[in-house]
Design a protein around this motif. Structure first.
Motif, PDB file in Angstrom:
ATOM      1  N   THR A 169       2.266   1.697  -3.465  1.00 36.96           N
ATOM      2  CA  THR A 169       1.204   2.136  -4.371  1.00 36.96           C
ATOM      3  C   THR A 169       0.890   3.614  -4.174  1.00 36.96           C
ATOM      4  O   THR A 169       0.743   4.371  -5.145  1.00 36.96           O
ATOM      5  CB  THR A 169      -0.069   1.301  -4.125  1.00 36.96           C
ATOM      6  OG1 THR A 169       0.229  -0.078  -4.302  1.00 36.96           O
ATOM      7  CG2 THR A 169      -1.162   1.711  -5.110  1.00 36.96           C
ATOM      8  N   LYS A 170       0.789   4.034  -2.903  1.00 33.20           N
ATOM      9  CA  LYS A 170       0.534   5.442  -2.626  1.00 33.20           C
ATOM     10  C   LYS A 170       1.670   6.324  -3.136  1.00 33.20           C
ATOM     11  O   LYS A 170       1.440   7.418  -3.652  1.00 33.20           O
ATOM     12  CB  LYS A 170       0.339   5.649  -1.120  1.00 33.20           C
ATOM     13  CG  LYS A 170      -0.960   5.091  -0.575  1.00 33.20           C
ATOM     14  CD  LYS A 170      -1.078   5.364   0.909  1.00 33.20           C
ATOM     15  CE  LYS A 170      -2.393   4.824   1.465  1.00 33.20           C
ATOM     16  NZ  LYS A 170      -2.529   5.075   2.922  1.00 33.20           N
ATOM     17  N   THR A 200       1.430   6.492  -6.906  1.00 35.13           N
ATOM     18  CA  THR A 200       0.274   7.323  -7.258  1.00 35.13           C
ATOM     19  C   THR A 200       0.585   8.803  -7.037  1.00 35.13           C
ATOM     20  O   THR A 200       0.229   9.663  -7.857  1.00 35.13           O
ATOM     21  CB  THR A 200      -0.949   6.919  -6.418  1.00 35.13           C
ATOM     22  OG1 THR A 200      -1.208   5.526  -6.608  1.00 35.13           O
ATOM     23  CG2 THR A 200      -2.165   7.736  -6.827  1.00 35.13           C
ATOM     24  N   ASN A 245       0.832  -1.208   0.000  1.00 37.60           N
ATOM     25  CA  ASN A 245       0.000   0.000   0.000  1.00 37.60           C
ATOM     26  C   ASN A 245       0.864   1.255   0.000  1.00 37.60           C
ATOM     27  O   ASN A 245       0.542   2.249  -0.643  1.00 37.60           O
ATOM     28  CB  ASN A 245      -0.917   0.005   1.232  1.00 37.60           C
ATOM     29  CG  ASN A 245      -1.985  -1.077   1.152  1.00 37.60           C
ATOM     30  OD1 ASN A 245      -2.348  -1.492   0.043  1.00 37.60           O
ATOM     31  ND2 ASN A 245      -2.476  -1.518   2.302  1.00 37.60           N
ATOM     32  N   TYR A 246       1.983   1.198   0.749  1.00 32.60           N
ATOM     33  CA  TYR A 246       2.884   2.362   0.793  1.00 32.60           C
ATOM     34  C   TYR A 246       3.499   2.614  -0.578  1.00 32.60           C
ATOM     35  O   TYR A 246       3.548   3.772  -1.036  1.00 32.60           O
ATOM     36  CB  TYR A 246       3.987   2.109   1.821  1.00 32.60           C
ATOM     37  CG  TYR A 246       5.054   3.164   1.819  1.00 32.60           C
ATOM     38  CD1 TYR A 246       4.837   4.419   2.384  1.00 32.60           C
ATOM     39  CD2 TYR A 246       6.296   2.897   1.233  1.00 32.60           C
ATOM     40  CE1 TYR A 246       5.812   5.391   2.384  1.00 32.60           C
ATOM     41  CE2 TYR A 246       7.290   3.867   1.221  1.00 32.60           C
ATOM     42  CZ  TYR A 246       7.044   5.097   1.802  1.00 32.60           C
ATOM     43  OH  TYR A 246       8.016   6.049   1.785  1.00 32.60           O
TER      44      TYR A 246
END
Length: 283
Positions: free
Chosen positions: A6-7, A10, A3-4
């Motif tokens: 991906t963020k 992004t 998630n880190y």
């Protein structure tokens, strides 16, 4: 962890998208002018919202290069090169000499003269425009390049301040070692100081050339002979409020006038960035 990552990805994508959009908005008027140089004058305003021309036509460049009243734009480009070239040489040399005096030499009223230099640097040109014109008119210089070029040989406040910051960042031990070896103050300046402040000199040269190349007001004030017009003033001749203005030819010549500045920035970008960045950490 995923998630880190991906963020992070992004965030980088969003950042680059917004940066690209902002850069495009900033450069759009320039692109519109360049594309307008390939359009017919009627098409420029009929399809103003359209960036690309219906067909790329170089007629505007041919018409624009012919100039006006028998004077081609080759003459105006030559005049601009003379003005910008001589002014740049004068500004860079004189400003580096004055900066060396402020940074390394002790003399009476040094702080006072330095303060006067800072005040002169911060004064807008409009404040001294009329007194300068009266002075140069009494000297018989109006109508020549002298009022535009000669003042550059007496130092420019911004360039003096820029060079002072660089010279102060050079250890004074180098000067003392050179004195011990028998070098005069002139040799120290030429053989030691000048090579070490090369980024500041190049930065000064770039800004000086750009300012003199784009200078419209000085030409408007002091020049009256079309044979002596620089490019910045000659472009105005395409705009005629009493008749139809040839906007296509004006855009074409304006586009060509950007090429020298673009070439200088492209080739000297490394020194420009180094000069501006180093000024903030020296002194």
């Amino acid at each position: 962890m995923k998630n880190y990552k991906t963020k992070r990805i992004t965030g980088k994508v969003i950042y680059h998208i917004f940066t690209f959009l902002f850069a495009f908005i900033m450069i759009y008027p320039l692109l519109w002018m360049v594309m307008g140089s390939f359009k017919d004058t009627t098409e420029i305003f009929k399809s103003a919202q359209k960036l690309l021309p219906s067909s790329f036509d170089f007629t505007n460049y041919k018409i624009g290069w012919q100039g006006f009243a028998g004077y081609t734009f080759a003459i105006f480009f030559k005049n601009s090169l003379i003005i910008a070239g001589l002014s740049t040489i004068g500004a860079v040399i004189s400003s580096s000499i004055v900066a060396f005096g402020f940074a390394r030499c002790n003399f009476k009223f040094k702080s006072l003269w330095f303060g006067c230099m800072l005040v002169a640097m911060m004064l807008p040109f409009q404040v001294i425009m009329i007194p300068q014109y009266i002075l140069f008119n009494k000297m018989g210089w109006v109508g020549t390049y002298l009022p535009i070029i000669v003042p550059q040989f007496f130092g420019q406040g911004f360039f003096i301040f820029l060079n002072i910051q660089f010279i102060k960042g050079i250890p004074i031990d180098l000067d003392e070692a050179a004195y011990m070896d028998g070098c005069s103050i002139y040799k120290i300046f030429v053989q030691i100081i000048l090579p070490l402040i090369k980024p500041a000199l190049v930065t000064s040269a770039i800004f000086s050339f750009m300012w003199r190349w784009d200078d419209f007001l000085a030409a408007l004030l002091y020049l009256s002979d079309p044979l002596k017009y620089p490019v910045s003033y000659a472009l105005k001749m395409f705009a005629d409020p009493t008749a139809g203005s040839d906007w296509g030819a004006m855009f074409a010549m304006a586009t060509l006038s950007l090429l020298p500045i673009f070439f200088i920035f492209l080739t000297m970008q490394k020194y420009l960035v180094e000069g501006i960045a180093s000024t903030g950490i020296k002194g």
